[in-house]
Design a protein around this motif. Sequence first.
Motif, short mmCIF file in Angstrom:
data_model
loop_
_atom_site.label_atom_id
_atom_site.label_comp_id
_atom_site.label_asym_id
_atom_site.label_seq_id
_atom_site.Cartn_x
_atom_site.Cartn_y
_atom_site.Cartn_z
N GLU A 134 0.99 -1.18 -0.11
CA GLU A 134 0.08 0.56 0.19
C GLU A 134 1.11 1.33 -0.45
O GLU A 134 2.15 1.11 0.22
N GLU A 135 0.43 2.49 -0.59
CA GLU A 135 1.55 3.71 -0.64
C GLU A 135 1.61 3.86 0.85
O GLU A 135 2.92 4.15 0.25
N ASN A 136 0.91 3.64 1.92
CA ASN A 136 1.88 4.38 2.86
C ASN A 136 2.84 2.99 3.38
O ASN A 136 3.52 4.03 4.29
N ASP A 137 2.68 2.17 3.46
CA ASP A 137 3.75 1.32 3.58
C ASP A 137 5.44 0.92 2.63
O ASP A 137 6.25 0.61 2.83
N ARG A 138 4.86 1.56 1.69
CA ARG A 138 5.68 1.52 -0.15
C ARG A 138 7.31 1.81 0.30
O ARG A 138 8.07 0.70 -0.06
N LYS A 139 7.34 2.95 0.72
CA LYS A 139 9.21 3.21 0.92
C LYS A 139 9.83 2.63 1.53
O LYS A 139 10.84 2.34 0.86
N GLU A 140 8.98 2.40 2.76
CA GLU A 140 9.96 0.78 3.56
C GLU A 140 10.72 -0.27 2.93
O GLU A 140 11.29 -0.97 3.05
N ALA A 141 9.10 -0.98 2.38
CA ALA A 141 9.88 -2.25 1.04
C ALA A 141 10.23 -2.05 0.41
O ALA A 141 11.17 -3.20 -0.20
N VAL A 142 9.89 -1.14 -0.31
CA VAL A 142 10.34 -0.58 -2.08
C VAL A 142 12.69 -0.82 -1.11
O VAL A 142 13.02 -1.17 -1.84
N GLU A 143 12.63 0.22 -0.23
CA GLU A 143 13.85 0.44 0.28
C GLU A 143 14.81 -1.22 0.94
O GLU A 143 15.46 -1.47 0.41
N GLU A 144 13.80 -2.29 1.52
CA GLU A 144 14.32 -2.84 1.78
C GLU A 144 14.32 -3.77 0.68
O GLU A 144 16.03 -4.96 0.33
N ALA A 145 13.77 -4.18 -1.04
CA ALA A 145 14.09 -4.40 -1.73
C ALA A 145 15.03 -4.44 -2.48
O ALA A 145 15.59 -4.76 -2.60
#
Length: 219
Positions: A115-126
């Motif tokens: 979801e847009e709210n969690d995206r930044k952190e998830a993308v950083e990890e990926a």
Amino acid sequence: MVEVKVFGVWASPFSRRVEIALNLKGVEYEYIEEDIANKSPLLLQYNPVHKKVPVILHKGKPLAESAVILEYIDETWKSNPILPQDPFGRAMARFWVKFIDEKCNPALWKALWSEENDRKEAVEEACEHLKTLENELKDKKFFGGENIGIVDIAANFIGLWVGVIEEASGYAVKFFTEEKFPILHKWSNEFLNCDVVKEKLPAREQLIALFGARFAASS
Ligand SMILES: N[C@@H](CCC(=O)N[C@@H](CS)C(=O)NCC(=O)O)C(=O)O
């Protein structure tokens, strides 16, 4: 009688791993498409533990879990080895397959569907995991060196699916860019251009239609 059967799902990178490896070895097989929403009694019988595709049936014996199947294929059909011959090289190849399965792919999946709210952190990890893979690849053509190996096959989700899902999202999600990951993009082009791989991957447009519909349904 066909010696080898593969139970798979056309859009599954895990099933495609098995098909690529069999193709590389020149092994003929019968392919059985499963319906994940309505699993066949045979799939449940052959993979009662995980109830997932892929399953390979060889001489009547079923085997599940794509990474396990890839090693089995390599040990059973010796031509075009996909694992290095020396123990250290073999161990390192297993290390990277495990990294892809346990760290990289789950993080990529999370980032792609976040979801847009969690995206930044998830993308950083990926992105961190993708960078780790770039450092491993460096100036090699494939993870396996000059030829495709087990790590390349295991990384097929990065080779095709990640870009496809980004496109299917209408680029609402976009982190796997050539600017950020030039080494992995070069690898991906080499990988997708290999005949043994190309012949066993789903059509890009078909995947885009599938994932596009999922994005539409989830929004
Ligand atoms: N760790 C498994 C993962 C296989 C997997 O997740 N398969 C999915 C299709 S992509 C599946 O069969 N899902 C059915 C379910 O979860 O019920 C492998 O490497 O073979």
